[in-house]
Design a protein around this motif. Structure first.
Motif, short mmCIF file in Angstrom:
data_model
loop_
_atom_site.label_atom_id
_atom_site.label_comp_id
_atom_site.label_asym_id
_atom_site.label_seq_id
_atom_site.Cartn_x
_atom_site.Cartn_y
_atom_site.Cartn_z
N THR A 153 0.83 -1.20 0.00
CA THR A 153 0.00 0.00 0.00
C THR A 153 0.86 1.25 0.00
N GLN A 154 1.90 1.28 0.84
CA GLN A 154 2.75 2.47 0.93
C GLN A 154 3.57 2.68 -0.35
N ARG A 155 3.98 1.60 -0.98
CA ARG A 155 4.70 1.74 -2.25
C ARG A 155 3.77 2.33 -3.31
N THR A 156 2.53 1.90 -3.32
CA THR A 156 1.56 2.44 -4.27
C THR A 156 1.32 3.92 -3.99
N ARG A 157 1.18 4.28 -2.73
CA ARG A 157 0.96 5.69 -2.38
C ARG A 157 2.18 6.54 -2.72
N TYR A 158 3.37 5.98 -2.58
CA TYR A 158 4.58 6.69 -2.98
C TYR A 158 4.52 7.02 -4.47
N ASN A 159 4.19 6.02 -5.28
CA ASN A 159 4.08 6.26 -6.72
C ASN A 159 2.99 7.27 -7.03
N GLU A 160 1.91 7.24 -6.26
CA GLU A 160 0.84 8.22 -6.46
C GLU A 160 1.31 9.63 -6.12
N ALA A 161 2.24 9.78 -5.18
CA ALA A 161 2.79 11.10 -4.83
C ALA A 161 3.81 11.55 -5.88
N ILE A 162 4.49 10.60 -6.51
CA ILE A 162 5.49 10.92 -7.53
C ILE A 162 4.82 11.51 -8.78
N LYS A 163 3.69 10.95 -9.17
CA LYS A 163 3.06 11.37 -10.44
C LYS A 163 2.78 12.87 -10.51
N PRO A 164 2.09 13.48 -9.53
CA PRO A 164 1.83 14.91 -9.67
C PRO A 164 3.12 15.75 -9.61
N TYR A 165 4.09 15.28 -8.82
CA TYR A 165 5.37 15.99 -8.75
C TYR A 165 6.06 15.98 -10.11
N ASN A 166 6.21 14.78 -10.69
CA ASN A 166 6.88 14.67 -11.99
C ASN A 166 6.12 15.43 -13.08
N THR A 167 4.81 15.34 -13.05
CA THR A 167 4.00 16.06 -14.04
C THR A 167 4.24 17.56 -13.91
N TYR A 168 4.26 18.04 -12.69
CA TYR A 168 4.44 19.48 -12.46
C TYR A 168 5.81 19.96 -12.92
N VAL A 169 6.87 19.27 -12.53
CA VAL A 169 8.22 19.77 -12.86
C VAL A 169 8.61 19.49 -14.31
#
Length: 196
Positions: free
Chosen positions: A142-158
């Motif tokens: 679950t935490q690995r999935t949530r980590y990836n979910e936090a990465i997506k908006p960051y990568n999209t933004y930058v």
């Protein structure tokens, strides 16, 4: 006097735009750091439980010492691999994943070996630890999935233009996703020993 007003206003607007990009990138980066902290927390819980499990198994006098040694060594390697979430690279994430995969593999061998010891399988402490480990493995996923979910908006933004120019100048680079271990897509062979 008026010819200086327009350049000053343009500079102020560019600065405000740059500050906005920085502030949003900082916020998204903090979300990534928090998510990575939760991943590490789940892995740390597993590491702590494994220590208790090993101590419980050690109580079985005739238990295979090599299996225990493998788990202890894999646990040691897994706790030595650390990552700074603000500077995370794909290589670091792969090393972390390999160390954790080695621990998972050693733990699986331990649990399979335990099947040969009826007294240990009936030990309430062992059964409780085994249940807690299963729960912790679910938490890790679950935490690995949530980590990836936090990465997506960051990568999209930058990575979106024109923000990518300012984000790059400010040091906000793309972060890697947490991927499965190599070979994880292959089915696992399960063998049952019915000779007992």
């Amino acid at each position: 006097m008026k010819k200086w007003i327009i350049p000053i206003i343009v500079i102020i607007l560019i600065a405000i735009w740059g500050f906005g990009i920085n502030n949003t990138a900082v916020e998204l980066n903090e979300n990534v750091k928090e998510s990575w902290g939760n991943v590490q927390n789940s892995y740390q819980r597993r590491t702590d439980l494994i220590g208790n499990l090993v101590n419980t198994v050690k109580g079985a006098a005739d238990f295979e010492r090599g299996t225990l040694t493998d788990v202890i060594e894999a646990r040691s390697k897994a706790t030595q691999t650390t990552i700074d979430p603000s500077n995370i690279t794909a290589e670091q994430l792969q090393q972390f994943n390999q160390a954790q995969g080695g621990l998972s593999s050693a733990l699986s061998r331990l649990l399979v070996t335990v099947e040969r010891y009826p007294d240990l399988k009936a030990n309430q402490n062992f059964l409780k630890l085994q249940d807690e480990l299963a729960s912790t493995e679910n938490s890790i996923q679950t935490q690995r999935t949530r980590y990836n979910e936090a990465i997506k908006p960051y990568n999209t933004y930058v990575n979106k233009a024109p923000r990518s120019i300012v984000a790059g100048m400010l040091g906000y680079d793309e972060k890697p996703y947490f991927n499965s271990e190599a070979g994880a897509e292959k089915p696992v062979d399960v063998e049952f020993d019915f000779s007992k």
